[in-house]
Write a protein that holds these residues in place. Sequence first.
Motif, mmCIF file in Angstrom:
data_model
loop_
_atom_site.group_PDB
_atom_site.id
_atom_site.type_symbol
_atom_site.label_atom_id
_atom_site.label_comp_id
_atom_site.label_asym_id
_atom_site.label_seq_id
_atom_site.Cartn_x
_atom_site.Cartn_y
_atom_site.Cartn_z
ATOM 1 N N GLN A 1 -6.694 23.185 68.998
ATOM 2 C CA GLN A 1 -6.113 24.468 69.385
ATOM 3 C C GLN A 1 -7.167 25.550 69.180
ATOM 4 O O GLN A 1 -7.768 25.643 68.107
ATOM 5 C CB GLN A 1 -4.861 24.761 68.560
ATOM 6 N N ILE A 2 -7.400 26.333 70.215
ATOM 7 C CA ILE A 2 -8.467 27.329 70.162
ATOM 8 C C ILE A 2 -7.993 28.679 70.685
ATOM 9 O O ILE A 2 -7.006 28.769 71.421
ATOM 10 C CB ILE A 2 -9.700 26.890 70.987
ATOM 11 N N LYS A 3 -8.725 29.722 70.278
ATOM 12 C CA LYS A 3 -8.543 31.051 70.856
ATOM 13 C C LYS A 3 -9.768 31.348 71.702
ATOM 14 O O LYS A 3 -10.898 31.186 71.246
ATOM 15 C CB LYS A 3 -8.380 32.111 69.765
ATOM 16 N N VAL A 4 -9.534 31.763 72.930
ATOM 17 C CA VAL A 4 -10.618 32.096 73.850
ATOM 18 C C VAL A 4 -10.564 33.594 74.127
ATOM 19 O O VAL A 4 -9.514 34.123 74.508
ATOM 20 C CB VAL A 4 -10.492 31.315 75.174
ATOM 21 N N SER A 5 -11.687 34.272 73.918
ATOM 22 C CA SER A 5 -11.739 35.725 74.106
ATOM 23 C C SER A 5 -12.749 36.082 75.183
ATOM 24 O O SER A 5 -13.795 35.433 75.321
ATOM 25 C CB SER A 5 -12.130 36.422 72.796
ATOM 26 N N ALA A 6 -12.416 37.127 75.934
ATOM 27 C CA ALA A 6 -13.319 37.630 76.970
ATOM 28 C C ALA A 6 -13.394 39.145 76.862
ATOM 29 O O ALA A 6 -12.416 39.806 76.503
ATOM 30 C CB ALA A 6 -12.831 37.225 78.356
ATOM 31 N N THR A 7 -14.552 39.690 77.162
ATOM 32 C CA THR A 7 -14.720 41.142 77.179
ATOM 33 C C THR A 7 -15.152 41.580 78.572
ATOM 34 O O THR A 7 -15.816 40.830 79.303
ATOM 35 C CB THR A 7 -15.779 41.600 76.159
ATOM 36 N N GLY A 8 -14.749 42.788 78.939
ATOM 37 C CA GLY A 8 -15.118 43.333 80.234
ATOM 38 C C GLY A 8 -15.541 44.783 80.084
ATOM 39 O O GLY A 8 -16.097 45.171 79.055
ATOM 40 N N ARG A 9 -15.236 45.586 81.078
ATOM 41 C CA ARG A 9 -15.562 47.009 81.018
ATOM 42 C C ARG A 9 -14.374 47.785 81.577
ATOM 43 O O ARG A 9 -13.898 47.514 82.677
ATOM 44 C CB ARG A 9 -16.827 47.318 81.821
ATOM 45 N N SER A 10 -13.893 48.731 80.797
ATOM 46 C CA SER A 10 -12.713 49.495 81.185
ATOM 47 C C SER A 10 -13.024 50.451 82.336
ATOM 48 O O SER A 10 -14.143 50.959 82.465
ATOM 49 C CB SER A 10 -12.190 50.279 79.979
#
Length: 294
Positions: free
Chosen positions: A172-181
């Motif tokens: 079980q994993i947490k996957v995070s992504a970042t972008g630009r607002s």
Amino acid sequence: MSDILRTTKDLIKIRSTAENPAGLEEVIDYAVSFFAGDDLSIRKYRRGGKPSVVIATEESLEYDIILCGHLDVVPAEEEMFQPRLSDGKLFGRGAADMKSGCAVLLHLMKEFARRKKPSLALILTTDEEVGGRCGVGYLTGEVGYRAGAVIIPDCGGESTSQLVLRNKGVLQIKVSATGRSAHASRPWEGENAIEKLFEAARKIKAIMAEKDEKDPPDEHWRNTVNIASFQAGQATNVVPDRAEMTLDIRFTSQDSPAEILSYLKKRLPRYRLEKLLDGAGIFTSEDHPIVRKY
């Protein structure tokens, strides 16, 4: 059978869920009281607020056979803790997973209280539904319980007439992504983190499908990826710059969960992957003496 049915009903009535510590205590106390007057060793343990008990024919850490079950269940509405019979079937939270199995183990252990061989222990825990680290993990990893064979009648609703010799691993994993607002009226000025996570989920499913066995023993013996939760966004008119999801991955290979996670990280370098829970698969040879006797 009527005695086992009665015991199963008693267990179902106890709300032994992770968020109800009193229920976890109550269900372990029920198991202990079941053996009142029997000549058995009874040892209670507690780890991380989760009680467990080991009931055995002798006081030791090593046994010929360990019977193992969990008495905790996942949350449900109140009516699910009122067992009912319909068309010859018992319904209620934990009826299959796995209070009926534990009821059988309780009665089996009471029968073996009158015998000396084989040496036998019954381990009952209350944290299987939340990872098992404070129950079986603690009792085998730190206390040191061992056995020649372990039998776990956790059918989860499947047939109870066959031995299960293999069990998938879990990661079980947490996957995070970042972008630009950016403002939703000008999305080209931003990077949508949710869309990035959609792509990550698609890739992870494809990667795990690539690792499926070419000739699986049955149609269910394949890797699976479940998107369990998703969090992102603060306002409908804003391009989200952060997003995260949790995944439950079940895998058929004998790779360790760490190897699976490392492989995924290499294939998805743009994302942050964090382990939440893991457990290796279980594989028992058909040539094991107990399996051959069965």
